[in-house]
Each structure stands twice: as structure tokens, then as C-alpha cells.
Design a protein around this motif. Structure first.
Motif, PDB file in Angstrom:
ATOM      1  N   ASP A   1       1.378   6.888   1.228  1.00  0.00           N
ATOM      2  CA  ASP A   1       0.463   5.870   0.711  1.00  0.00           C
ATOM      3  C   ASP A   1       0.391   5.970  -0.810  1.00  0.00           C
ATOM      4  O   ASP A   1       0.520   7.042  -1.365  1.00  0.00           O
ATOM      5  N   LYS A   2       0.170   4.846  -1.435  1.00  0.00           N
ATOM      6  CA  LYS A   2       0.092   4.807  -2.901  1.00  0.00           C
ATOM      7  C   LYS A   2      -1.069   5.639  -3.408  1.00  0.00           C
ATOM      8  O   LYS A   2      -2.132   5.601  -2.807  1.00  0.00           O
TER       9      LYS A   2
ATOM     10  N   SER B   1       0.818  -1.220   0.000  1.00  0.00           N
ATOM     11  CA  SER B   1       0.000   0.000   0.000  1.00  0.00           C
ATOM     12  C   SER B   1       0.853   1.272   0.000  1.00  0.00           C
ATOM     13  O   SER B   1       0.341   2.371  -0.150  1.00  0.00           O
ATOM     14  N   LYS B   2       2.148   1.117   0.174  1.00  0.00           N
ATOM     15  CA  LYS B   2       3.024   2.289   0.234  1.00  0.00           C
ATOM     16  C   LYS B   2       3.688   2.543  -1.118  1.00  0.00           C
ATOM     17  O   LYS B   2       3.909   1.617  -1.900  1.00  0.00           O
TER      18      LYS B   2
END
Ligand code: AMP
Length: 404
Positions: free
Chosen positions: A403-404, A2-3
Motif C-alpha cells: 500500500d502507498k 492506493s498501491k
């Protein structure tokens, strides 16, 4: 994951500050690197950035200089080694410059003059007490060196320091490096969506160090295998007396609670069923095998698991599709008590159908000693960090990434 990853970013002509783990062992005089594994591990990230024409700035800690410059803990010896390693992969005369302080005018100047495809290594972050104190002013100075921040130091991500957490508040984008991404992908999948059966093998000296990991894994795993010194606290919790074996008497209750939780959750909890007993903690100790639940001789201590335990553990490991291993099965540093650990290393490595993850300095050493490290899916680089991850904790250095 998710990062944000370094692979998500346009790096060309950007000053990219990469937090790496160059905490390498040095000779006593601090001049020679005795093991460059940690430098090699982060090379893919550095190479990735250089090939995309980034201006690469590297920062790291080394040792525990306690907030002041210590000559024997300088990162300067890394420059030559890094230059050589980069030369081997990039076939260009790689230039690695060195800034004698990680912040301040000289570092600023050198970072500003850096050209695309060039590398600058900063001096040991921990020469400043503000690094470990996560001082915002110090973090801001570090951030001012770069356009993009990348963290590739998974082994330091469980500490909220200026270079792992504080800095992210002063840059626009904070991304995981390739090594960090790999760690998060493998460890993350094992905890959140493991292919089943999921078997965790936990060994090493103390229950107290790993009880939180065991507790967290009891919610996820299908089976937990316990070996090493910590097994004897669990066996005591089951009512067995174990002579002079390592037992944490104040952890017997905790061990009992874990056994109860395993039962309630239907998790198979495997303890050794036979043991190599020794008359002293030494490689030339007299040894004998002990099998069954009757008391050990009062003067003897268990220093390895026995052949029947190896067989029992093997059958569980061979059926697994996800395996996490942390901690040796015995005092593997002494050849007389290394059989259990080596057998587990071969078995884990031999399971080609499973994703296999090995973490913790001793189990990594055991896998290398057995010559099977290339057959392990993922060898985790961060001892403390991977334990905290397996405990289910959120690592501050990971949480802080964009975060993405
Ligand atoms: P850890 O750092 O907790 O993973 O523990 C690793 C250490 O545990 C190694 O140095 C081993 O020698 C030690 N160890 C493993 N099994 C035993 C045992 N049965 N008795 C005493 N120490 C052990």
C-alpha cells in the motif's frame, strides 16, 4: 491508485525483479515469436527502470509446460527480440542476458553480477510446479534475487502464483509497473468514480462467462448493452423464441434475475431489436433480417445484430462519458457477421468525450480490425484478469502489492 507504483521508488543500483507477461505466441518449433505485442506493452516499465539505473531482472510464464522444462516453451527466443526493441528506444547496445533457470545457483550468480542498466531474463517460471502452487520456498528463492519486486503482468494478477503473490511476502517493497498501474487506474476509476453516463457493452458467446460482470455493473452503470450470442438467452428470458440461436437454457433464470435487477435499479438494459439470421454457422450462410419480438424461424440462428439495434446502441453510446466494452456483438470472425461489432467499435472510438475502455481478446481484436485502436482511451491487456476486476473481485496479485 492506493498501491505503490514503480514511480514511487528509488531504483538506482537496486536489483529490480519485474514480473512481466511474455506469454507470447511462438512458432511450432518454439523458435520464433509470431506476435511481440506483449513484449512491447511492458517496454515502458523496463525502459523506466533501466533509465534510472536499476539492475533489471525479468520473469514470466510462457504457455502451459505443466511444471517441467519443455524446449518449445522456453523464453530464450525473447532475448533477441527484447534486445532489439530496447536498442530502438535506448540507443545503447543493450545487453540482455538469459538465465537458463529462474531459480538456483546460476540465476543467483547472474543476478548478483548484474550491473546498473543491465537486464537479465529468467527462464519460464512454469518449468517449476511450485510456481502455480504458490509454494512459499520457491517464492522465497525468487525473492532472494532482488531488492525490489515490481508486477507489470496485469493479465496474470487474478492468479495467486509464487511470482504474482507469494513473492511479495519475502520482499520489502512490491510495486505496480507502469502497465499494471495504467490498468488499475482506468479500470479502477470506471468502477469507483465513473464519469456519467456510464455505459457498459457486454457481448460474446455466453451468459455464464459474464453474468457476474453484468451483475456487478448493474450496481454502477447507467445503461448496459447486451449483444452477441448471450443476447439470445436474455431474449428467451423475455419470452421470445429464437430458433437455433445460441441459448443457455440453464441460464434463463439468471438472465431473468438480471433483467429484474436492472428494472429495480433503473438501469437501462438494451437488447438487440433486430438480428441477422443465418441458415448455418458459416460465412457463406444464407442470411435474412429479423425484426420484432415474434419467434425466429426454427431452423435459423442469429449471428449478428441488425441495423436498428446498431442505431439504438449508437445513441446510447454517443451520450456516454465512460464506456466499458467486453465481447463482440456477433460472430465477427466471419465478415458476413462482423457489421454489428465493427459499427460498435467505430461508435465507441468516435466518442471523444468519453473515457473508453476495451477489454477481452475478441473486442480488442475487433477494435484493431476496425483500425480504431489508437482512438480508445485504454485497451486492457488482461482477458481473464479484467473480467474478474469488472466482477468486483480483488485480484490476488494486486492485493499483494504494498500500500502507498
Ligand atoms: P467471448 O469469448 O465470450 O467474448 O465470446 C466471443 C465469441 O462469441 C466469438 O468467437 C464470437 O464468434 C462468438 N459469438 C458472438 N456472437 C455470437 C452469436 N450470435 N452466436 C454464436 N456465437 C457468437
Amino acid at each position: 491508485m492506493s498501491k505503490l507504483s514503480i514511480r514511487d521508488l528509488d531504483l538506482a543500483n537496486k536489483r529490480v525483479l519485474i514480473r512481466v507477461d511474455f506469454n507470447v505466441p511462438l512458432s511450432k518449433d518454439g523458435l520464433t515469436i509470431t506476435d511481440d505485442t506483449r513484449i512491447r506493452e511492458t517496454l515502458p516499465t523496463i525502459e523506466y527502470a533501466l533509465r534510472r539505473k536499476a539492475k533489471v531482472i525479468l520473469c514470466s510464464h510462457l504457455g502451459r509446460p505443466k511444471g517441467k522444462p519443455v524446449a518449445t516453451m522456453s523464453l530464450r527466443p525473447v532475448v533477441d527480440r527484447l534486445r532489439k526493441l530496447l536498442d530502438d528506444i535506448l540507443d545503447e547496445g543493450e545487453n540482455v542476458a538469459f538465465a537458463p533457470d529462474c531459480i538456483g545457483e546460476v540465476a543467483n550468480e547472474m543476478a548478483a553480477q548484474l550491473e546498473s542498466g543491465q537486464t537479465l531474463l529468467l527462464e519460464n517460471l512454469r518449468f517449476h510446479p511450485e510456481e502455480e502452487a504458490n509454494d512459499p520456498a520457491f517464492a522465497k528463492k525468487l525473492a532472494s534475487l532482488c531488492d525490489i519486486y515490481v508486477n507489470d503482468a496485469f493479465g496474470s494478477a487474478h492468479r495467486a502464483h509464487a511470482s504474482t503473490e507469494g513473492i511479495t511476502h519475502f520482499v520489502k517493497q512490491s510495486a505496480a509497473g507502469l502497465l499494471m498501474e495504467r490498468e488499475l487506474t482506468y479500470l479502477g476509476k470506471a468502477l469507483s468514480q465513473p464519469d456519467k453516463p456510464f455505459v457498459a457493452i457486454i457481448g460474446g458467446a455466453k451468459v455464464s462467462d459474464k453474468i457476474q460482470v453484468i451483475d456487478n455493473l448493474l450496481d454502477i452503470a447507467d445503461a448496459i448493452i447486451i449483444g452477441g450470442g448471450m443476447a439470445y438467452t436474455f431474449l428467451n428470458a423475455q419470452g421470445q423464441t429464437t430458433g437455433k440461436s445460441l441459448v443457455e437454457t440453464d441460464k434463463i433464470e439468471v438472465a431473468r434475475a438480471a433483467l429484474d435487477k436492472a428494472k429495480a435499479k433503473g438501469v437501462r438494459f438494451l437488447l438487440p431489436i433486430d438480428h441477422v439470421l443465418a441458415d448455418k454457422f458459416a460465412h457463406d450462410a444464407k442470411t435474412q433480417l429479423h425484426e420484432g419480438t415474434h419467434p425466429f424461424h426454427v431452423d435459423l440462428m442469429a449471428l449478428d445484430i441488425g441495423p436498428k439495434s446498431i442505431e439504438l446502441f449508437k445513441s446510447e453510446i454517443s451520450d456516454a462519458r465512460t464506456i466499458i466494452w467486453n465481447g463482440p456483438m456477433g460472430v465477427f470472425e466471419m465478415p458476413a457477421f462482423a457489421k454489428g461489432t465493427n459499427a460498435i467499435a467505430y461508435t465507441v472510438a468516435g466518442n471523444n468525450d468519453a473515457t473508453t475502455i476495451v477489454g477481452g481478446g475478441d473486442s480488442v481484436a475487433a477494435v484493431k480490425q476496425s483500425g480504431v485502436s489508437d482512438k480508445i482511451t485504454h485497451i486492457s491487456t488482461g482477458g481473464g484478469a479484467s473480467l474478474e476486476f469488472l466482477e468486483g473481485k480483488i485480484l490476488p496479485g494486486v492485493a499483494a502489492l504494498t500500500d502507498k
